[in-house]
Scaffold this motif. Structure first.
Motif, PDB file in Angstrom:
ATOM      1  N   SER A   1      32.600  -6.789  -9.335  1.00 15.24           N
ATOM      2  CA  SER A   1      32.864  -6.671 -10.773  1.00 15.24           C
ATOM      3  C   SER A   1      34.340  -6.361 -11.013  1.00 15.24           C
ATOM      4  O   SER A   1      34.978  -6.936 -11.899  1.00 15.24           O
ATOM      5  CB  SER A   1      31.976  -5.576 -11.373  1.00 15.24           C
ATOM      6  N   PHE A   2      34.883  -5.452 -10.217  1.00 12.55           N
ATOM      7  CA  PHE A   2      36.305  -5.114 -10.313  1.00 12.55           C
ATOM      8  C   PHE A   2      37.172  -6.332 -10.002  1.00 12.55           C
ATOM      9  O   PHE A   2      38.159  -6.603 -10.685  1.00 12.55           O
ATOM     10  CB  PHE A   2      36.631  -3.950  -9.366  1.00 12.55           C
ATOM     11  N   LEU A   3      36.777  -7.087  -8.979  1.00 14.30           N
ATOM     12  CA  LEU A   3      37.511  -8.295  -8.612  1.00 14.30           C
ATOM     13  C   LEU A   3      37.487  -9.323  -9.757  1.00 14.30           C
ATOM     14  O   LEU A   3      38.508  -9.936 -10.066  1.00 14.30           O
ATOM     15  CB  LEU A   3      36.913  -8.910  -7.341  1.00 14.30           C
ATOM     16  N   CYS A   4      36.347  -9.464 -10.412  1.00 16.53           N
ATOM     17  CA  CYS A   4      36.243 -10.365 -11.569  1.00 16.53           C
ATOM     18  C   CYS A   4      37.172  -9.913 -12.686  1.00 16.53           C
ATOM     19  O   CYS A   4      37.858 -10.732 -13.305  1.00 16.53           O
ATOM     20  CB  CYS A   4      34.810 -10.417 -12.087  1.00 16.53           C
ATOM     21  N   HIS A   5      37.187  -8.613 -12.939  1.00 16.67           N
ATOM     22  CA  HIS A   5      38.051  -8.059 -13.995  1.00 16.67           C
ATOM     23  C   HIS A   5      39.519  -8.317 -13.663  1.00 16.67           C
ATOM     24  O   HIS A   5      40.297  -8.711 -14.534  1.00 16.67           O
ATOM     25  CB  HIS A   5      37.774  -6.563 -14.172  1.00 16.67           C
ATOM     26  N   GLN A   6      39.896  -8.105 -12.407  1.00 17.63           N
ATOM     27  CA  GLN A   6      41.280  -8.351 -11.985  1.00 17.63           C
ATOM     28  C   GLN A   6      41.644  -9.822 -12.145  1.00 17.63           C
ATOM     29  O   GLN A   6      42.726 -10.146 -12.618  1.00 17.63           O
ATOM     30  CB  GLN A   6      41.465  -7.958 -10.518  1.00 17.63           C
ATOM     31  N   THR A   7      40.753 -10.699 -11.738  1.00 12.86           N
ATOM     32  CA  THR A   7      40.998 -12.143 -11.819  1.00 12.86           C
ATOM     33  C   THR A   7      41.179 -12.577 -13.264  1.00 12.86           C
ATOM     34  O   THR A   7      42.085 -13.342 -13.592  1.00 12.86           O
ATOM     35  CB  THR A   7      39.841 -12.925 -11.163  1.00 12.86           C
ATOM     36  N   LYS A   8      40.319 -12.057 -14.156  1.00 10.33           N
ATOM     37  CA  LYS A   8      40.435 -12.389 -15.572  1.00 10.33           C
ATOM     38  C   LYS A   8      41.749 -11.873 -16.151  1.00 10.33           C
ATOM     39  O   LYS A   8      42.395 -12.560 -16.940  1.00 10.33           O
ATOM     40  CB  LYS A   8      39.249 -11.818 -16.366  1.00 10.33           C
ATOM     41  N   SER A   9      42.153 -10.673 -15.774  1.00 13.54           N
ATOM     42  CA  SER A   9      43.426 -10.092 -16.253  1.00 13.54           C
ATOM     43  C   SER A   9      44.602 -10.926 -15.786  1.00 13.54           C
ATOM     44  O   SER A   9      45.520 -11.200 -16.569  1.00 13.54           O
ATOM     45  CB  SER A   9      43.590  -8.658 -15.752  1.00 13.54           C
ATOM     46  N   GLN A  10      44.580 -11.324 -14.535  1.00 18.80           N
ATOM     47  CA  GLN A  10      45.675 -12.132 -13.991  1.00 18.80           C
ATOM     48  C   GLN A  10      45.727 -13.501 -14.676  1.00 18.80           C
ATOM     49  O   GLN A  10      46.808 -14.002 -14.973  1.00 18.80           O
ATOM     50  CB  GLN A  10      45.535 -12.299 -12.488  1.00 18.80           C
ATOM     51  N   ASN A  11      44.571 -14.090 -14.918  1.00 21.07           N
ATOM     52  CA  ASN A  11      44.534 -15.400 -15.576  1.00 21.07           C
ATOM     53  C   ASN A  11      45.022 -15.321 -17.008  1.00 21.07           C
ATOM     54  O   ASN A  11      45.706 -16.223 -17.492  1.00 21.07           O
ATOM     55  CB  ASN A  11      43.122 -15.995 -15.515  1.00 21.07           C
ATOM     56  N   SER A  12      44.669 -14.245 -17.711  1.00 18.29           N
ATOM     57  CA  SER A  12      45.113 -14.109 -19.110  1.00 18.29           C
ATOM     58  C   SER A  12      46.628 -13.862 -19.167  1.00 18.29           C
ATOM     59  O   SER A  12      47.299 -14.301 -20.074  1.00 18.29           O
ATOM     60  CB  SER A  12      44.349 -13.001 -19.822  1.00 18.29           C
ATOM     61  N   LYS A  13      47.204 -13.136 -18.186  1.00 16.77           N
ATOM     62  CA  LYS A  13      48.653 -12.918 -18.139  1.00 16.77           C
ATOM     63  C   LYS A  13      49.396 -14.223 -17.874  1.00 16.77           C
ATOM     64  O   LYS A  13      50.463 -14.451 -18.423  1.00 16.77           O
ATOM     65  CB  LYS A  13      49.001 -11.900 -17.043  1.00 16.77           C
ATOM     66  N   LYS A  14      48.793 -15.102 -17.060  1.00 12.53           N
ATOM     67  CA  LYS A  14      49.416 -16.391 -16.766  1.00 12.53           C
ATOM     68  C   LYS A  14      49.450 -17.279 -18.004  1.00 12.53           C
ATOM     69  O   LYS A  14      50.370 -18.065 -18.177  1.00 12.53           O
ATOM     70  CB  LYS A  14      48.660 -17.103 -15.634  1.00 12.53           C
TER      71      LYS A  14
END
Length: 179
Positions: free
Chosen positions: A164-177
């Motif tokens: 779940s944490f990994l999903c949250h990190q991935t979504k955060s990184q994608n939104s920053k991009k």
């Protein structure tokens, strides 16, 4: 009934089924692996599921193996046949679909996946593979946890939390991009 007489064998008297169950298992397994009509079907609940014919093979093999017991089944079917299928499938290139098709391997996993301990092993393997597709892994594990009839071990809960944490990190990184 006339003059028709049946010959009773020892198996009939003992209440054992006629024929050789091992041969029935072997021929069913062979038919299953050669059946080109087996496929995955889209399902609104499961996403993709095995077609009814595949389930018929699974239930037939399960019932036949139950007649000979777990020790016999693990020695004569799982070690000699099913592990060979999985090993061959794992070693073949993903573009290859021979000698074992994905639908057959999925069915083998269903045959093997009945004991709780095997389910837990699959959960931990899913956790290990989660970085390749964390959202799918999380969805799968949460669904399994929700439908589990036994107490879920703390290690599984930790696996779900990490993914779940990994999903949250991935979504955060994608939104920053995107910004």
């Amino acid at each position: 009934m006339g003059n028709y007489r049946t010959k009773l064998t020892r198996a009939d008297i003992k209440g054992e089924p006629p024929g050789n169950i091992h041969n029935a298992i072997t021929s069913t397994l062979k038919s299953f692996l050669e059946d080109s009509s087996l496929r995955f079907v889209k399902n609104s609940w499961y996403g993709y599921d095995l077609c009814p014919a595949t389930w018929n093979y699974i239930f037939s093999l399960d019932l036949l193996c139950a007649q000979l017991g777990w020790t016999w089944t693990i020695t004569n079917i799982i070690w000699k046949d099913l592990w060979l299928i999985l090993n061959t499938w794992l070693r073949q290139a993903r573009t290859e679909q021979t000698p074992f098709r994905d639908v057959c391997v999925a069915a083998v996993f269903r045959l093997l996946g009945m004991p709780w301990e095997v389910q837990l092993s699959v959960i931990y393997a899913t956790h290990d593979l989660a970085p390749s597709n964390p959202e799918a892994a999380l969805k799968t594990l949460e669904s399994w946890r929700k439908n589990s009839t036994q107490r879920v071990p703390p290690a599984v809960i930790k696996c779900i939390t990490q993914i779940s944490f990994l999903c949250h990190q991935t979504k955060s990184q994608n939104s920053k991009k995107l910004l």
